[in-house]
Design a protein around this motif. Structure first.
Motif, PDB file in Angstrom:
ATOM      1  N   THR A 111       0.829  -1.229   0.124  1.00 14.45           N
ATOM      2  CA  THR A 111       0.015  -0.110   0.030  1.00 14.45           C
ATOM      3  C   THR A 111       0.917   1.206  -0.171  1.00 14.45           C
ATOM      4  O   THR A 111       2.112   1.175   0.398  1.00 14.45           O
ATOM      5  N   VAL A 112       0.195   2.197  -0.215  1.00 16.91           N
ATOM      6  CA  VAL A 112       1.093   3.618  -0.141  1.00 16.91           C
ATOM      7  C   VAL A 112       1.577   3.916   1.112  1.00 16.91           C
ATOM      8  O   VAL A 112       2.599   4.286   1.355  1.00 16.91           O
ATOM      9  N   ASP A 113       0.587   3.564   2.113  1.00 23.02           N
ATOM     10  CA  ASP A 113       1.117   3.767   3.560  1.00 23.02           C
ATOM     11  C   ASP A 113       2.401   2.982   3.875  1.00 23.02           C
ATOM     12  O   ASP A 113       3.245   3.318   4.404  1.00 23.02           O
ATOM     13  N   GLU A 114       2.344   1.778   3.416  1.00 26.35           N
ATOM     14  CA  GLU A 114       3.547   0.826   3.560  1.00 26.35           C
ATOM     15  C   GLU A 114       4.675   1.414   2.858  1.00 26.35           C
ATOM     16  O   GLU A 114       6.025   1.261   3.323  1.00 26.35           O
ATOM     17  N   LEU A 115       4.588   1.984   1.653  1.00 25.63           N
ATOM     18  CA  LEU A 115       5.529   2.650   1.007  1.00 25.63           C
ATOM     19  C   LEU A 115       6.121   3.943   1.729  1.00 25.63           C
ATOM     20  O   LEU A 115       7.463   3.920   2.036  1.00 25.63           O
ATOM     21  N   GLY A 116       5.453   4.486   2.461  1.00 28.39           N
ATOM     22  CA  GLY A 116       5.703   5.614   3.353  1.00 28.39           C
ATOM     23  C   GLY A 116       6.544   5.344   4.511  1.00 28.39           C
ATOM     24  O   GLY A 116       7.504   5.914   4.677  1.00 28.39           O
ATOM     25  N   LYS A 117       6.005   4.065   5.139  1.00 25.50           N
ATOM     26  CA  LYS A 117       6.857   3.735   6.174  1.00 25.50           C
ATOM     27  C   LYS A 117       8.316   2.905   5.871  1.00 25.50           C
ATOM     28  O   LYS A 117       9.056   3.307   6.592  1.00 25.50           O
ATOM     29  N   LEU A 118       8.303   2.444   4.816  1.00 23.03           N
ATOM     30  CA  LEU A 118       9.528   1.806   4.041  1.00 23.03           C
ATOM     31  C   LEU A 118      10.614   2.876   4.057  1.00 23.03           C
ATOM     32  O   LEU A 118      11.486   2.812   4.431  1.00 23.03           O
ATOM     33  N   VAL A 119      10.036   4.360   3.331  1.00 18.51           N
ATOM     34  CA  VAL A 119      11.019   5.190   3.298  1.00 18.51           C
ATOM     35  C   VAL A 119      11.283   6.043   4.325  1.00 18.51           C
ATOM     36  O   VAL A 119      12.545   6.165   4.832  1.00 18.51           O
ATOM     37  N   LEU A 120      10.440   6.260   5.315  1.00 19.62           N
ATOM     38  CA  LEU A 120      10.581   7.034   6.542  1.00 19.62           C
ATOM     39  C   LEU A 120      11.251   5.942   7.740  1.00 19.62           C
ATOM     40  O   LEU A 120      12.248   6.568   8.276  1.00 19.62           O
ATOM     41  N   SER A 121      11.041   5.097   7.597  1.00 18.46           N
ATOM     42  CA  SER A 121      11.512   4.145   9.050  1.00 18.46           C
ATOM     43  C   SER A 121      12.887   3.445   8.569  1.00 18.46           C
ATOM     44  O   SER A 121      13.343   2.712   9.573  1.00 18.46           O
ATOM     45  N   GLN A 122      13.073   3.143   7.312  1.00 17.07           N
ATOM     46  CA  GLN A 122      14.283   2.372   6.991  1.00 17.07           C
ATOM     47  C   GLN A 122      15.251   3.077   6.188  1.00 17.07           C
ATOM     48  O   GLN A 122      16.532   3.209   6.343  1.00 17.07           O
ATOM     49  N   ILE A 123      14.881   3.343   4.879  1.00 18.74           N
ATOM     50  CA  ILE A 123      15.645   4.238   3.943  1.00 18.74           C
ATOM     51  C   ILE A 123      16.268   5.437   4.503  1.00 18.74           C
ATOM     52  O   ILE A 123      17.478   5.659   4.426  1.00 18.74           O
ATOM     53  N   GLN A 124      15.362   6.484   5.003  1.00 25.55           N
ATOM     54  CA  GLN A 124      16.046   7.751   5.370  1.00 25.55           C
ATOM     55  C   GLN A 124      16.815   7.646   6.708  1.00 25.55           C
ATOM     56  O   GLN A 124      17.458   8.730   7.061  1.00 25.55           O
ATOM     57  N   LEU A 125      16.716   6.531   7.302  1.00 27.25           N
ATOM     58  CA  LEU A 125      17.504   6.369   8.631  1.00 27.25           C
ATOM     59  C   LEU A 125      19.031   5.935   8.125  1.00 27.25           C
ATOM     60  O   LEU A 125      19.899   5.812   9.309  1.00 27.25           O
ATOM     61  N   ILE A 126      19.224   5.353   7.000  1.00 28.21           N
ATOM     62  CA  ILE A 126      20.607   5.074   6.623  1.00 28.21           C
ATOM     63  C   ILE A 126      21.389   6.307   6.893  1.00 28.21           C
ATOM     64  O   ILE A 126      21.422   7.161   6.217  1.00 28.21           O
ATOM     65  N   PRO A 127      22.862   6.122   7.494  1.00 29.51           N
ATOM     66  CA  PRO A 127      23.705   7.105   7.620  1.00 29.51           C
ATOM     67  C   PRO A 127      24.251   7.441   6.463  1.00 29.51           C
ATOM     68  O   PRO A 127      24.264   6.840   5.372  1.00 29.51           O
ATOM     69  N   ASN A 128      24.324   8.809   6.201  1.00 32.98           N
ATOM     70  CA  ASN A 128      24.984   9.654   4.832  1.00 32.98           C
ATOM     71  C   ASN A 128      23.882   9.686   3.825  1.00 32.98           C
ATOM     72  O   ASN A 128      24.093  10.083   2.872  1.00 32.98           O
ATOM     73  N   ILE A 129      22.643   9.373   4.165  1.00 31.95           N
ATOM     74  CA  ILE A 129      21.564   9.812   3.181  1.00 31.95           C
ATOM     75  C   ILE A 129      21.186  11.391   3.563  1.00 31.95           C
ATOM     76  O   ILE A 129      20.749  11.670   4.929  1.00 31.95           O
ATOM     77  N   THR A 130      21.405  12.429   2.603  1.00 36.25           N
ATOM     78  CA  THR A 130      20.928  13.762   2.961  1.00 36.25           C
ATOM     79  C   THR A 130      19.561  14.335   2.506  1.00 36.25           C
ATOM     80  O   THR A 130      18.984  15.113   3.171  1.00 36.25           O
ATOM     81  N   ARG A 131      18.980  13.407   1.267  1.00 41.55           N
ATOM     82  CA  ARG A 131      17.791  14.002   0.946  1.00 41.55           C
ATOM     83  C   ARG A 131      17.142  12.923  -0.041  1.00 41.55           C
ATOM     84  O   ARG A 131      17.890  12.083  -0.602  1.00 41.55           O
TER      85      ARG A 131
END
Length: 77
Positions: free
Chosen positions: A48-68
């Motif tokens: 779902t779109v909600d799961e997509l948002g959670k994937l980005v916010l809680s997993q991808i954006q937390l990876i060190p050295n990602i700025t945007r």
């Protein structure tokens, strides 16, 4: 299923490290280091779109050295 491209900017010289970390996340179907305004492009899928948002916010954006990140959901016309 919802599919999207995630365009990612990283700290200088960190695109390889970020690519490797993203590749280990469930739901990521492809990840590539690229040149241009973004350093890494990932293709992801979620139920779902909600799961997509959670994937980005809680997993991808937390990876060190990602700025945007920029999430581009795929649409079928």
């Amino acid at each position: 299923m919802v599919h999207a491209y995630i365009l990612i900017q990283t700290s200088v010289g960190k695109s390889v490290d970020v690519s490797a970390a993203i590749g280990d996340i469930q739901g990521v179907t492809r990840v590539d280091a690229v040149t241009g305004p973004y350093d890494v492009v990932a293709m992801v899928q979620a139920h779902t779109v909600d799961e997509l948002g959670k994937l980005v916010l809680s997993q991808i954006q937390l990876i060190p050295n990602i700025t945007r990140t920029l999430t581009c959901p795929i649409i079928h016309i």
